[in-house]
Design a protein around this motif. Structure first.
Motif, mmCIF file in Angstrom:
data_model
loop_
_atom_site.group_PDB
_atom_site.id
_atom_site.type_symbol
_atom_site.label_atom_id
_atom_site.label_comp_id
_atom_site.label_asym_id
_atom_site.label_seq_id
_atom_site.Cartn_x
_atom_site.Cartn_y
_atom_site.Cartn_z
ATOM 1 N N ARG A 149 0.841 -1.192 0.000
ATOM 2 C CA ARG A 149 0.000 0.000 0.000
ATOM 3 C C ARG A 149 0.878 1.245 0.000
ATOM 4 O O ARG A 149 1.741 1.419 0.867
ATOM 5 N N GLY A 150 0.676 2.079 -0.994
ATOM 6 C CA GLY A 150 1.466 3.286 -1.157
ATOM 7 C C GLY A 150 2.613 3.150 -2.136
ATOM 8 O O GLY A 150 3.257 4.146 -2.463
ATOM 9 N N SER A 151 2.883 1.952 -2.622
ATOM 10 C CA SER A 151 3.996 1.785 -3.560
ATOM 11 C C SER A 151 3.801 2.647 -4.800
ATOM 12 O O SER A 151 4.750 3.238 -5.321
ATOM 13 N N ASN A 152 2.556 2.746 -5.275
ATOM 14 C CA ASN A 152 2.250 3.555 -6.445
ATOM 15 C C ASN A 152 1.784 4.958 -6.062
ATOM 16 O O ASN A 152 2.120 5.938 -6.725
ATOM 17 N N ASP A 153 1.008 5.048 -4.997
ATOM 18 C CA ASP A 153 0.413 6.335 -4.596
ATOM 19 C C ASP A 153 0.666 6.573 -3.108
ATOM 20 O O ASP A 153 -0.141 6.189 -2.287
ATOM 21 N N MET A 154 1.770 7.298 -2.728
ATOM 22 C CA MET A 154 2.843 7.668 -3.614
ATOM 23 C C MET A 154 4.201 7.559 -2.916
ATOM 24 O O MET A 154 5.081 8.376 -3.117
ATOM 25 N N LYS A 155 4.326 6.548 -2.056
ATOM 26 C CA LYS A 155 5.590 6.381 -1.345
ATOM 27 C C LYS A 155 6.729 6.028 -2.292
ATOM 28 O O LYS A 155 7.883 6.429 -2.067
ATOM 29 N N GLY A 156 6.414 5.290 -3.351
ATOM 30 C CA GLY A 156 7.446 4.996 -4.340
ATOM 31 C C GLY A 156 7.958 6.264 -4.986
ATOM 32 O O GLY A 156 9.169 6.425 -5.203
ATOM 33 N N GLY A 157 7.057 7.191 -5.285
ATOM 34 C CA GLY A 157 7.464 8.455 -5.880
ATOM 35 C C GLY A 157 8.264 9.320 -4.929
ATOM 36 O O GLY A 157 9.243 9.961 -5.331
ATOM 37 N N VAL A 158 7.858 9.352 -3.656
ATOM 38 C CA VAL A 158 8.618 10.113 -2.654
ATOM 39 C C VAL A 158 10.041 9.566 -2.550
ATOM 40 O O VAL A 158 11.014 10.320 -2.525
ATOM 41 N N ALA A 159 10.169 8.247 -2.494
ATOM 42 C CA ALA A 159 11.494 7.630 -2.411
ATOM 43 C C ALA A 159 12.325 7.950 -3.649
ATOM 44 O O ALA A 159 13.542 8.202 -3.551
ATOM 45 N N HIS A 216 -4.492 2.574 -4.755
ATOM 46 C CA HIS A 216 -5.716 2.254 -4.019
ATOM 47 C C HIS A 216 -6.250 0.859 -4.327
ATOM 48 O O HIS A 216 -7.296 0.470 -3.800
ATOM 49 N N GLN A 217 -5.562 0.085 -5.157
ATOM 50 C CA GLN A 217 -6.035 -1.249 -5.497
ATOM 51 C C GLN A 217 -5.465 -2.303 -4.551
ATOM 52 O O GLN A 217 -4.480 -2.073 -3.844
ATOM 53 N N VAL A 218 -6.078 -3.483 -4.544
ATOM 54 C CA VAL A 218 -5.473 -4.653 -3.917
ATOM 55 C C VAL A 218 -4.219 -5.014 -4.718
ATOM 56 O O VAL A 218 -4.193 -4.909 -5.948
ATOM 57 N N ASP A 219 -3.181 -5.447 -4.004
ATOM 58 C CA ASP A 219 -1.883 -5.727 -4.624
ATOM 59 C C ASP A 219 -1.327 -4.518 -5.381
ATOM 60 O O ASP A 219 -0.760 -4.637 -6.461
#
Length: 381
Positions: free
Chosen positions: A102-112, A354-357
């Motif tokens: 959760r957050g990998s796409n929106d948007m912890k991945g972007g922050v990293a 916001h999706q599962v997986d």
């Protein structure tokens, strides 16, 4: 691969279950990273006791121009039932080229990715001109009241408003770098209650069916598009998101009918003009009604110019993509920044938020990191 790999940092962030307004250490991860680069950090807590929101503002350069600010969020939406996920939603697992959580796409991945790109920029330009600041909020996914909306006036009071701001929301469509958002549509929600007269369905002349009147008002609103869009904005849309009469008896004409609708509108409209349009339709259908209309965002556009040109150059030379400029999508924290300085949005491919997986491509995040380094080079030149 960028010099600094964003993936381990993204995993650290994902492993903090920071569902709004809880932080669970996510901003601590960001603060430690930025302090190691020489940033001065301020933690700004706003909101009532039952909804305390933690925000982080970090700055390096003392406020001198050019001042570039990156804005993002580390709060996430709830994961839902973890049993529906392949892995724990907060595990940050990497599998077959994808970072899950959760957050990998929106948007912890972007922050990293921005933080990694920032580190590489500072390593290559230790005496960089101007100022770099980072604003990370914990209140984007829910109320959006005690995050950027509160921090921007705080910055203005201290004469720290940036010259330009980039919000790192996932903006790309098919490839990293193919879209820059230079604006957003407005959003208007209307809750309508139409009054009728209850009666027997076999004797409709003795009743006044509010369902029919409400449908008669809504049908012409749905029959024709609100507009055809503009150069940068897509067409405005009206969606009925709720309809209820509270009636369980098939032979009873109900006394009231309720509808809820949401309009995402471009700069051809205002909230006032749309409310007038709704009132006209309800009046024409002979409705006796009450309407509550709320808007949490007006449309805005950052006209192409030096800032947008710099973003395009950085993306073009790093990825080879020719980014499209548009103002699609929903709302974002950019709406709270636009009154203070030019703002645009650029980030990962917005496919699974916001999706599962929920997942983000590992190589996409690494590419994004390189682009962010190039953006800093262009904007602070």
């Amino acid at each position: 691969m960028p010099l600094t790999d964003p993936i381990p940092l993204a995993q650290d962030l994902i492993r903090c279950p920071s569902v709004t307004p809880a932080d669970h250490g996510a901003l601590d991860v960001v603060q430690r990273f930025l302090e190691s680069l020489g940033f001065q950090c301020s933690r700004l807590v706003f909101g009532p006791d039952e909804w305390r929101v933690d925000n982080l503002f970090a700055m390096k350069g003392g406020g001198a121009s050019p001042h570039f600010m990156y804005c993002g969020h580390t709060d996430v939406v709830p994961p839902g039932d973890p049993a529906h996920w392949t892995d724990d939603p907060f595990s940050g697992v990497v599998r077959e080229g994808w970072l899950y959580g959760r957050g990998s796409n929106d948007m912890k991945g972007g922050v990293a990715s921005f933080l990694a790109g920032l580190k590489d920029y500072i390593a290559a330009h230790p005496d960089h001109p101007g100022t770099i600041s980072v604003l990370i909020t914990g209140d984007e996914e829910a109320r959006s009241v005690d995050g950027v909306a509160r921090v921007m006036p705080w910055l203005a009071e201290r004469d720290l408003v940036p010259d330009m701001a980039l919000v790192g929301e996932p903006s790309s469509a098919r490839n990293v770098g193919d879209v820059i958002r230079i604006g957003r549509r407005g959003s208007l929600t209307a809750r309508i209650t139409v009054q009728g007269k209850q009666g027997h369905s076999a004797m409709p002349a003795r009743a006044d069916n509010p369902v029919h009147r409400l449908m008669a008002a809504l049908t012409p609103l749905l029959a024709a598009p609100l507009d055809q869009g503009t150069e940068f904005f897509p067409p405005s849309t009206l969606q009925i998101t709720g309809f209820d009469v509270g009636n369980t008896a098939a032979n009873v004409i109900p006394a009231t009918a309720r509808a809820m609708l949401n309009i995402r509108f471009n700069d051809l409209h205002t909230r006032a003009s749309l409310i007038e349009r709704l009132n006209a339709a309800l009046t024409a259908a002979g409705c006796r009604y009450e309407m509550q209309a709320d808007s949490n965002a007006d449309p805005f556009l950052t006209e192409p110019g030096p800032f947008v040109d710099a973003l395009q150059r950085a993306i073009r030379r790093t990825t080879g993509e020719e980014p499209e400029l548009n103002a699609g999508g929903g709302t974002s924290d950019a709406r709270f920044i636009r009154a203070f300085c030019p703002v645009a949005e650029f980030g990962d491919i917005g496919a699974t938020g916001h999706q599962v997986d929920e997942r983000a491509g590992v190589e996409n995040l690494r590419t994004l990191s390189r682009v962010y380094t190039a953006i800093l080079e262009e904007c602070l030149a």
